[in-house]
Design an enzyme around this catalytic site. Sequence first.
Site, PDB file in Angstrom:
ATOM      1  N   GLU A 119      21.123  32.916  13.181  1.00 30.92           N
ATOM      2  CA  GLU A 119      20.325  34.066  13.614  1.00 30.92           C
ATOM      3  C   GLU A 119      19.554  34.587  12.407  1.00 30.92           C
ATOM      4  OE1 GLU A 119      23.123  36.751  15.535  1.00 30.92           O
ATOM      5  OE2 GLU A 119      22.689  35.748  17.429  1.00 30.92           O
ATOM      6  N   SER A 170      34.606  36.847  19.191  1.00 33.47           N
ATOM      7  CA  SER A 170      35.739  36.114  18.634  1.00 33.47           C
ATOM      8  C   SER A 170      35.600  34.610  18.894  1.00 33.47           C
ATOM      9  CB  SER A 170      37.029  36.625  19.273  1.00 33.47           C
ATOM     10  OG  SER A 170      36.963  36.432  20.666  1.00 33.47           O
ATOM     11  N   GLU A 176      28.044  33.046  17.135  1.00 31.56           N
ATOM     12  CA  GLU A 176      28.387  33.735  15.875  1.00 31.56           C
ATOM     13  C   GLU A 176      29.803  34.240  16.065  1.00 31.56           C
ATOM     14  OE1 GLU A 176      26.577  33.464  13.366  1.00 31.56           O
ATOM     15  OE2 GLU A 176      24.604  32.987  14.169  1.00 31.56           O
ATOM     16  N   LEU A 177      30.770  33.524  15.473  1.00 31.90           N
ATOM     17  CA  LEU A 177      32.174  33.770  15.821  1.00 31.90           C
ATOM     18  C   LEU A 177      32.927  34.413  14.650  1.00 31.90           C
ATOM     19  CD1 LEU A 177      32.670  30.413  17.732  1.00 31.90           C
ATOM     20  CD2 LEU A 177      31.875  32.602  18.611  1.00 31.90           C
TER      21      LEU A 177
HETATM   22  P1  NAD Z   1      35.287  39.515  21.808  1.00 34.99           P
HETATM   23  O1  NAD Z   1      35.190  38.053  21.662  1.00 34.99           O
HETATM   24  O2  NAD Z   1      36.521  40.075  22.402  1.00 34.99           O
HETATM   25  O3  NAD Z   1      34.077  40.094  22.652  1.00 34.99           O
HETATM   26  C1  NAD Z   1      32.735  39.814  22.348  1.00 34.99           C
HETATM   27  C2  NAD Z   1      31.896  39.935  23.610  1.00 34.99           C
HETATM   28  O4  NAD Z   1      32.367  38.973  24.545  1.00 34.99           O
HETATM   29  C3  NAD Z   1      31.964  41.280  24.311  1.00 34.99           C
HETATM   30  O5  NAD Z   1      30.712  41.585  24.883  1.00 34.99           O
HETATM   31  C4  NAD Z   1      32.956  41.046  25.416  1.00 34.99           C
HETATM   32  O6  NAD Z   1      32.694  41.909  26.503  1.00 34.99           O
HETATM   33  C5  NAD Z   1      32.658  39.597  25.778  1.00 34.99           C
HETATM   34  N1  NAD Z   1      33.804  38.910  26.387  1.00 34.99           N
HETATM   35  C6  NAD Z   1      35.116  39.119  26.159  1.00 34.99           C
HETATM   36  N2  NAD Z   1      35.858  38.338  26.958  1.00 34.99           N
HETATM   37  C7  NAD Z   1      34.991  37.593  27.703  1.00 34.99           C
HETATM   38  C8  NAD Z   1      35.141  36.614  28.726  1.00 34.99           C
HETATM   39  N3  NAD Z   1      36.335  36.217  29.142  1.00 34.99           N
HETATM   40  N4  NAD Z   1      34.027  36.084  29.265  1.00 34.99           N
HETATM   41  C9  NAD Z   1      32.811  36.481  28.855  1.00 34.99           C
HETATM   42  N5  NAD Z   1      32.604  37.412  27.899  1.00 34.99           N
HETATM   43  C10 NAD Z   1      33.678  37.952  27.330  1.00 34.99           C
HETATM   44  O7  NAD Z   1      35.025  40.102  20.340  1.00 34.99           O
HETATM   45  P2  NAD Z   1      35.056  41.606  19.876  1.00 34.99           P
HETATM   46  O8  NAD Z   1      36.485  42.020  19.776  1.00 34.99           O
HETATM   47  O9  NAD Z   1      34.114  42.438  20.673  1.00 34.99           O
HETATM   48  O10 NAD Z   1      34.430  41.455  18.403  1.00 34.99           O
HETATM   49  C11 NAD Z   1      35.171  41.057  17.329  1.00 34.99           C
HETATM   50  C12 NAD Z   1      34.970  39.580  17.015  1.00 34.99           C
HETATM   51  O11 NAD Z   1      33.579  39.320  16.861  1.00 34.99           O
HETATM   52  C13 NAD Z   1      35.596  39.151  15.696  1.00 34.99           C
HETATM   53  O12 NAD Z   1      36.217  37.909  15.859  1.00 34.99           O
HETATM   54  C14 NAD Z   1      34.406  39.045  14.753  1.00 34.99           C
HETATM   55  O13 NAD Z   1      34.605  38.177  13.653  1.00 34.99           O
HETATM   56  C15 NAD Z   1      33.352  38.568  15.672  1.00 34.99           C
HETATM   57  N6  NAD Z   1      32.024  38.870  15.124  1.00 34.99           N
HETATM   58  C16 NAD Z   1      31.279  37.844  14.646  1.00 34.99           C
HETATM   59  C17 NAD Z   1      30.032  38.106  14.104  1.00 34.99           C
HETATM   60  C18 NAD Z   1      29.179  36.994  13.588  1.00 34.99           C
HETATM   61  O14 NAD Z   1      27.969  37.219  13.458  1.00 34.99           O
HETATM   62  N7  NAD Z   1      29.710  35.826  13.295  1.00 34.99           N
HETATM   63  C19 NAD Z   1      29.536  39.418  14.080  1.00 34.99           C
HETATM   64  C20 NAD Z   1      30.323  40.433  14.585  1.00 34.99           C
HETATM   65  C21 NAD Z   1      31.570  40.143  15.122  1.00 34.99           C
END
Ligand code: NAD
Length: 491
Positions: free
Chosen positions: A471, A243, A264-265
Amino acid sequence: MLDSAISARPEIADKRLVRSFAYVGGRWVAAASGATFRVTDPATGQELGQVASLSAGESGAAVDAAQAAFPDWAHRLPQDRAALLRRWFELIVAHRDDLARIMVLEQGKPLSEALGEIDYGAGFVEFYAEEARRPNIEGVTSHLPDAEVEVWREPVGVAALITPWNFPMAMLTRKAGAALAAGCTVVCHPSAETPFSALALAELAERAGLPAGVFNVVTGKAATVVEPWTADPRVRALSFTGSTEVGRLLYRQSAATVKRLVMELGGHAPVLVFADADMGNAVAETMKAKWATTGQDCLGANRIYVERPVYADFCRRFVQATAALTLGPGMEDPDLGPLMNERAVAKQEEHVADALARGARLACGGRRSPLGPLFYEPTVLTDVPEDALILHEETFGPVAAILPFDTEDEVTARANATEYGLVAYLHTQDPRRIYRLSRALQFGMVAVNRTKVTGAPVPFGGMKQSGLGREGSRHGLEEFTEIKYICRDWA
Ligand code: NAD
């Protein structure tokens, strides 16, 4: 090894792929404290297993292992690194069915989508196995008398790779393939919702013969595992998919040690359907852009703008096609599976209630399914007003928002009016409009008259707050390298 229900599942043939310990320095390790976390099947809520939850100190030890392995890995002949990556790719392909089933159990996605992800993810390992061999020295004509100049690309060092739950395998291979080919060693942290896919990849990396310490997977609480990495000056690159909110946090944390970042957000993809589009194709492709991964996709269509003369026809066809979609447990290979967690379902409910309160119409769905608490019916909202939450926040689920537009300038401005800039979809047959909009849309990827555009040879990534860096392709590999300039005089 911890007991896990997932390894007893009859769908999984090779039980050794199911690992519950972290993989550090070529060893499978539990937390010294014995701490674990629970992983569940989103389709049933049943426990799949307990996975080791490492402490901050144990996570730091993974950097020790990666740092120790770095000099040898970085200095290996490129063809040796390429051969090991190639072997890893072949093992992933050979275990395609088991890997897909592990993914379905922990992530919930339909089986054919999981198989597609294994193929897509394996493609990055194959591509970077080939790229690893390419010479990385640029000869430059000297601007100095009697001097020779060269530009080298060297591996940046230890790279931290942090991946989300929606593509538990491909997001990891897209990063790791590039980093390992560049000569970096890696510490990886998979989402606590889907650790088994990453651990299965580690098992295959070990079988492929990747040396100890080159590829490490650390499971546990995200902040506990990742903070020691952002603070550690030996970690020279951090590549994150997730995210925008967590991306901003890791950006701040990485500032102190000035790391190279790939982010990649989130996304908030607009679809622009013009009256001159092939309507059958526009509907079929937008169906893919909306419902793939049950809408839990950073490339998912969040806003579908349709030109007014074809608006009613598009809505009718889209709703009819949506009503025919099947919903069920991923193993039964429906069109849509369960959502990942209760938060995701609550977000669909919030976006639907908000849009309806502001005057949108509910064309189908709009509620949880009796199949289970994490199943939400595919939902279509039409006439969605511009101030609705769904038009401004990532929905990340099976709710489609459709609304009309009148002019190209107006829809371009509306499509660009977001902090996100990952992908935009365009449907039109007018070549001049395709050219104008390909320039005007502020998105890292523009897909014209189709949905699937990603793959190992092409750059993936977003503009604005959808991310930094790319990527896939040669660009993805270069993110893990430093440029070194050499100027030689023979005097
Ligand atoms: P998230 O941001 O909650 O988690 C992603 C990763 O970050 C996980 O491994 C999680 O364990 C880790 N994380 C979470 N909190 C953290 C912290 N405080 N410190 C360090 N690491 C932490 O996202 P999610 O819910 O797993 O995935 C959904 C999000 O990912 C959506 O916003 C989506 O758009 C994005 N996404 C982007 C792409 C891209 O290529 N741009 C691809 C897939 C998903």
